[in-house]
Design an enzyme around this catalytic site. Structure first.
Site, PDB file in Angstrom:
ATOM      1  N   SER A 146       0.827  -1.193   0.000  1.00 25.62           N
ATOM      2  CA  SER A 146       0.000   0.000   0.000  1.00 25.62           C
ATOM      3  C   SER A 146       0.871   1.256   0.000  1.00 25.62           C
ATOM      4  CB  SER A 146      -0.960  -0.019   1.187  1.00 25.62           C
ATOM      5  OG  SER A 146      -1.900   1.021   1.112  1.00 25.62           O
ATOM      6  N   ASP A 305      -2.834   6.242  -3.829  1.00 23.42           N
ATOM      7  CA  ASP A 305      -1.641   5.611  -3.273  1.00 23.42           C
ATOM      8  C   ASP A 305      -1.152   4.544  -4.258  1.00 23.42           C
ATOM      9  OD1 ASP A 305      -3.589   3.678  -2.881  1.00 23.42           O
ATOM     10  OD2 ASP A 305      -2.930   3.147  -0.863  1.00 23.42           O
ATOM     11  N   ASP A 307      -1.056   1.322  -4.640  1.00 22.26           N
ATOM     12  CA  ASP A 307      -1.892   0.215  -5.110  1.00 22.26           C
ATOM     13  C   ASP A 307      -3.321   0.652  -5.397  1.00 22.26           C
ATOM     14  OD1 ASP A 307      -2.474   0.482  -2.352  1.00 22.26           O
ATOM     15  OD2 ASP A 307      -3.204  -1.580  -2.266  1.00 22.26           O
ATOM     16  N   ASP A 309      -5.921   1.873  -3.790  1.00 21.31           N
ATOM     17  CA  ASP A 309      -7.138   1.629  -3.022  1.00 21.31           C
ATOM     18  C   ASP A 309      -7.510   2.833  -2.154  1.00 21.31           C
ATOM     19  OD1 ASP A 309      -5.162   1.349  -1.102  1.00 21.31           O
ATOM     20  OD2 ASP A 309      -5.828  -0.609  -0.390  1.00 21.31           O
TER      21      ASP A 309
END
Length: 579
Positions: A146, A305, A307, A309
């Site tokens: 993340s 961010d 990734d 999400d």
């Protein structure tokens, strides 16, 4: 085994990779680093594994990934029908070793006769959630850390419904992982063999196209987009991650043709070289976007961010300067927009938020006669609740969000989805522009209606074994001490989510909390304010959340400052043993 025995077992293992043995030799004289690398197995936390990359049982590396995959395989063998043919979907982000770890997963699963579907290149985490559902896979794996620093990577596990595994499933997977005695001995097949045997299948763009079709369905006011999308200037930064093409394609599909991507942050970069932290929660991540926004006279800035999400949004305030909205503020805007744009709300409509998310969301939902459901922190609980609606035939999901910049609009994904959130944010900007307002003005209209809700977060980083012990000692203290006051604030009730109890401090009466156990303590104060203490599930941190509500910004800022100081003073007394 103690850490030294475990280290020696690794170092002397005949099958240990030569490069990893060299890494161990490099840190061989640093006993504290060796201890931290081997004193425990990498914890299976909020969404799976996450940690610093390097050799050792407490690090992310080939062997800890293989062990996690083998444990997951053992779980689905016992709990998911037709698991071999349904297979496992695997995605990965832009971090160091992410693609390599994804292929390692396929090699382990292939050795067990399980088919693996792997994206050919990096994709957002919500795409992985969608892929599990679209492919009817038995499980999903996302290789990502993340928004953590560059030295981290992680391993997130998804069940066959496309959601992160809730506690009961996670515990069973964890026990399967821990039952594996030697991670270096785990059987694998080569990538070439997996491809030849049809056990490694590259997904291609099929899932991408299907996701984009679903993305078009979350629009709430097509006329507003048709009339005003062309006039909205959007600056977008993927912060060196996975969202560049998905967000740009989604906005173009909706008709937003004035989208400016921050060039310095457009390409994947595992070092995240232009930011101190690739986290849209932190204002420094928007520095380049703000500069470009001024150049092109943008209406809004959006940032995802690595990734994809989490989504951050910045809009122009009353002084014409870009102001980054908090996750609570953006979530409130989204919720109000979704509910206000519906021709007719379903009688069983539900909004879902977490226990540390602003109470403004509840106030907005109440205004539209929509019940609020609270879950523990972590989007896996929101995904689990959505599935309950389907299983029980009650409840229509309308929106779910958490304060840490996570939002879900359409339930074709079962995790927070920054791509969906970016689409809805742009749509809101177009709608409000047509109404002669900015998003900042729309937010303050909510404050005028419901009061000035203001929240805060203080995080204290405590690394290593000593840090973990301090965090646990701190939680034990707040759990065992009966606080009647925190500074000038009278404590009304205390919720202990580990004991699953809610205690009224005045009467002493105790009620049961109908949520899973969690290491969280929440104080509700007599004036309606609240504060909450929670160890992070993904980082070596203890997090303190705060919320207040008064009629004005000045009063709320003053009260929040006072509450933070009072609570942090109590916490520091324990951490630093002040008398």
């Amino acid at each position: 085994m103690d850490w030294k025995t475990t280290y020696e077992k690794w170092y002397n293992h005949p099958k240990l990779d030569a490069d990893m043995k060299v890494e161990l030799e490099k840190i061989g004289t640093n006993e504290s680093e060796l201890e931290d690398s081997f004193y425990q197995n990498l914890a299976f936390g909020t969404g799976g594994l996450r940690g610093v990359m390097g050799p050792g049982t407490n690090r992310m590396n080939t062997y800890t990934v293989r062990k996690a995959v083998a444990g997951l395989a053992a779980y689905i063998e016992n709990h998911v029908e037709h698991y071999q043919s349904r297979g496992v979907a695997v995605g990965y982000d832009s971090r160091y070793n992410s693609r390599e770890f994804a292929i390692e997963a396929a090699r382990v699963l292939g050795a067990k006769g399980i088919q693996t579907y792997v994206f050919e290149s990096l994709r957002p985490t919500p795409y992985l959630s969608f892929a599990v559902r679209y492919l009817h896979a038995a499980a999903g794996i996302m290789i990502t850390a993340s928004h953590n620093p560059p030295e981290y990577n992680g391993f997130k596990v998804y069940n066959d419904l496309g959601g992160q595994t809730p506690p009961e499933q996670a515990d069973k997977i964890y026990h399967q992982i821990e039952a594996i005695e030697d991670e270096i001995e785990i059987d694998t097949i080569t990538r070439e063999q997996a491809e030849a045997d049809g056990k490694l299948v590259w997904i291609g763009d099929t899932v991408d196209k299907a996701y984009l079709q679903k993305l078009a369905t979350i629009t709430k006011n097509e006329e507003a987009i048709k009339q005003h999308a062309k006039d909205v200037k959007v600056v977008f930064t993927p912060l060196h991650g996975t969202a560049h093409l998905p967000v740009k394609e989604g906005l173009e599909q909706l008709g937003f043709n004035q989208v400016y991507v921050v060039k310095e942050q457009a390409e994947p970069d595992p070092e995240f070289s232009t930011v101190a932290s690739p986290n849209p929660e932190e204002h420094q991540a928007f520095e380049h976007a703000i500069q470009l926004g001024e150049e092109v006279d943008a209406d809004m800035l959006i940032g995802t961010d690595p990734d994809a999400d989490r989504l951050g949004v910045a809009v122009r305030n009353g002084q014409g300067e870009f102001e980054v909205l908090t996750g609570n503020q953006l979530g409130a805007l989204m919720l109000d927009y979704i509910l206000s744009q519906a021709d007719e709300l379903p009688e069983d409509g539900r909004m879902i938020k977490t226990i540390v998310t602003s109470e403004l969301g509840r106030a907005i939902a109440d205004y539209y006669h929509i019940p609020t459901i609270e879950t523990l922190t972590g989007f896996k609980f929101i995904g689990e609740k959505i599935q309950e609606f389907y299983d029980q035939g009650e409840g229509t999901f309308l929106f779910g969000y958490e304060e840490s910049y996570g939002y879900l609009v359409g339930d074709f994904v079962r995790d927070k989805d920054a791509v969906q959130a970016a689409m809805l944010s742009a749509e809101m900007a177009a709608y409000w522009k047509g109404e002669g307002k900015s998003l900042h003005e729309a937010l303050h209209s909510l404050f005028d209606r419901f009061g000035y809700y203001l929240e805060g977060l203080e995080s204290t980083t405590l690394k290593g074994k000593d840090g973990s012990e301090k965090i646990q000692s701190l939680m034990n203290h707040f759990r065992s001490t009966q606080y009647e006051q925190i500074g000038e604030f009278e404590v009304a009730t205390v919720e202990d989510y580990e004991a699953q109890t809610k205690r009224n401090q005045a009467s002493g009466s105790v009620k049961e909390i109908n949520l899973p156990k969690a290491d969280v303590i929440k104080f509700h104060l007599a004036d309606g304010s609240w504060c909450c203490l929670r160890p992070s599930g993904t980082e070596p941190k203890i997090k303190c959340y705060f919320g207040v509500n008064t009629p004005s910004v000045e009063e709320s800022e003053k009260k929040l400052k006072s509450l933070k100081e009072a609570f942090m003073n109590e916490m520091n007394k324990v951490l630093y043993q002040e008398k």
